[in-house]
Design a protein around this motif. Sequence first.
Motif, PDB file in Angstrom:
ATOM      1  N   UNK A 133       0.762  -1.249  -0.057  1.00 33.70           N
ATOM      2  CA  UNK A 133      -0.018  -0.027  -0.051  1.00 33.70           C
ATOM      3  C   UNK A 133       0.725   1.378   0.049  1.00 33.70           C
ATOM      4  N   UNK A 134       0.346   2.479  -0.651  1.00 35.18           N
ATOM      5  CA  UNK A 134       0.759   3.668  -0.400  1.00 35.18           C
ATOM      6  C   UNK A 134      -0.231   4.604   0.170  1.00 35.18           C
ATOM      7  N   UNK A 135       0.354   5.076   1.246  1.00 33.05           N
ATOM      8  CA  UNK A 135      -0.704   5.776   2.254  1.00 33.05           C
ATOM      9  C   UNK A 135      -0.535   7.027   2.125  1.00 33.05           C
TER      10      UNK A 135
ATOM     11  N   UNK B  76      -0.732   2.127  11.724  1.00 35.94           N
ATOM     12  CA  UNK B  76      -1.015   0.722  11.337  1.00 35.94           C
ATOM     13  C   UNK B  76      -0.326   0.475   9.761  1.00 35.94           C
ATOM     14  N   UNK B  77      -0.463   1.307   8.896  1.00 37.44           N
ATOM     15  CA  UNK B  77       0.257   1.326   7.690  1.00 37.44           C
ATOM     16  C   UNK B  77       1.764   1.217   7.679  1.00 37.44           C
TER      17      UNK B  77
ATOM     18  N   UNK C 198      -1.269   6.473  -4.992  1.00 34.51           N
ATOM     19  CA  UNK C 198      -1.844   6.386  -3.703  1.00 34.51           C
ATOM     20  C   UNK C 198      -2.894   5.099  -3.489  1.00 34.51           C
ATOM     21  N   UNK C 199      -2.802   4.289  -2.705  1.00 38.30           N
ATOM     22  CA  UNK C 199      -4.136   3.212  -2.523  1.00 38.30           C
ATOM     23  C   UNK C 199      -4.964   3.490  -1.451  1.00 38.30           C
ATOM     24  N   UNK C 200      -4.441   3.975  -0.495  1.00 36.71           N
ATOM     25  CA  UNK C 200      -5.221   4.310   0.849  1.00 36.71           C
ATOM     26  C   UNK C 200      -4.778   5.634   1.614  1.00 36.71           C
TER      27      UNK C 200
ATOM     28  N   UNK D 251      -7.509   7.600 -12.519  1.00 35.05           N
ATOM     29  CA  UNK D 251      -6.078   8.009 -12.687  1.00 35.05           C
ATOM     30  C   UNK D 251      -5.325   7.137 -12.037  1.00 35.05           C
ATOM     31  N   UNK D 252      -5.604   6.296 -10.907  1.00 36.48           N
ATOM     32  CA  UNK D 252      -4.673   5.857  -9.726  1.00 36.48           C
ATOM     33  C   UNK D 252      -5.342   4.699  -9.338  1.00 36.48           C
ATOM     34  N   UNK D 253      -4.823   4.154  -8.122  1.00 34.32           N
ATOM     35  CA  UNK D 253      -5.118   3.042  -7.524  1.00 34.32           C
ATOM     36  C   UNK D 253      -5.939   3.178  -6.314  1.00 34.32           C
TER      37      UNK D 253
END
Length: 538
Positions: free
Chosen positions: A206-208, A225-226, A253-255, A278-280
């Motif tokens: 993940x990318x937070x 947590x991340x 960014x994922x989250x 455009x992203x995840x």
Amino acid sequence: MINLDDIRRHAAGCPEGVALVDGENQLTWQEFAGAVERVAAGLAQRMPEQGPVRSVFLADRGWELVVVMAACATLGISCTGLDPAADTEQLTQVLDRLEPSMVFTSRAYRPVLDRCLWPAGPRALHILLDGPVTERTPGQRTGPCLVGFEDLLGTEPLAALPEARRYESFTVVPGGRQPRLAVRRTPTEVRQLVDLVDEFGFDASDVHLLAAPLWEQSARDLTRALMALGARVVVGAQGAPAALAATIRQARVTTGVIDPVTLTELLAHPDSADLAGAGRLRCLFTPGRHVGRWTVNTAWERLGPVLHLAACAPETGLTGMMTPEESLVVPVRSARPTLGTTVVVLDEQGAVAPPGRTGRVAVAGTGVMDGYLHDEDGEGPFVTLDVGQGEQRFLVTDDLGHLDEQSRLVLTGRGTGVPLLERDAAVDSALFRLEADLLNLPCLRDTAVMRVDHPDLGDSLVVPFIAVAVGREATGLQALTATCARRLPSLPAHVLAVDDIPYSPTGRIRETELLDSVVPIIALNLQLEQSMHQEIAT
């Protein structure tokens, strides 16, 4: 924040992997570990050897703050966030009760701390997180020792860091006659991490996005947590929605966690129009107590089905969540309890009320506080109940609500920190429901409902709102006026369109500032209206 052992573990597994990004600053896990090790050594050399060692921070989010919070976690030093929107008296009361040995701040907020005079203040170590330390200007107090973040970062690592102190953490509880401090003396981060992973599937890939102040409970819990999982954390730009949209797109960014004000700015900016494709991005969390229908609908259109409304309080931690799908069809201020959390509603006799029955909300779970610091009673508002999972210790909150048929909590009364018997419960609940009704209207972006007792306005409601678009103010005025008359006909409502509703960094409406700006306008309009009626009559 995570400690040095966890950071070293990630560094050993992926030394060149990026751990932290803040604009042009980028730290690998190896560099992050080195920075935390040196800063922890610098703090260890300067902190008192005896007595409790606590720290506070009054600074915007940034990589330096993440490093010092990780260093404090490594040393077993509590690191409590302060809200810069609080007035000097409230900040001074918190500092006096907490007696921190170390204070982390930035140039922007250093004058705020200089106005706070508490007995232990001259003995505290002040650490400036941005820029070198310069000589004091005339008028600044001369007591506390002041060092720069670069001084800590330049410290040689110790052969062995001191043993971590006994665990304790504090969260400031605003409101009431004076702020209180919620205390937790047992670490619950591991249990919370397991529950979050089970519920949302977080992992090291993940990318937070961190786009909320770290003194806000859900921002701190989710970011910690991340990082514990080894995910990359990207610090979002403040007050720059175009830059924030670019970060979401370019960093993939994922989250993330974002405060409501920043979220509204992002959704209103044209650069957010194509973020859904455009992203995840799959999970974006925001404290959901004052998020309205426009925000929910626009987030779905621009970001996709990603916005999760979080229910979080200083005393209970992250206790509830509303998924994007549910938030489209249920009333605002609803939440489904998160894993590890049990929510019940108590009737007037303290018994568990059936679904649909309104009463006091009580919460049990790993995030619930142990009590208040310096609580004279030593007990706090707790009860022990068995609701089918064995005996649990529940915190009885001041919120009113009920559980619906799907076991979702629907809040119906505002939590103010004032005992229920000392306020007008009927009007309080009506005001809360009125504000919820208004937030559900799709024709406005935001609103606030404030009851005033003013010489020119009398006992009445002041209801400023932001229209959904330029030219739609008249529609919003009609809709809000009709809703106020239907929900609370006993109080006259003064409804007017405004360009901005001021919030603190933690998402609380700055009611005093808002009233100061709108009450003179309302009073002037009333005078003009009265003069016009007199002219017509004559």
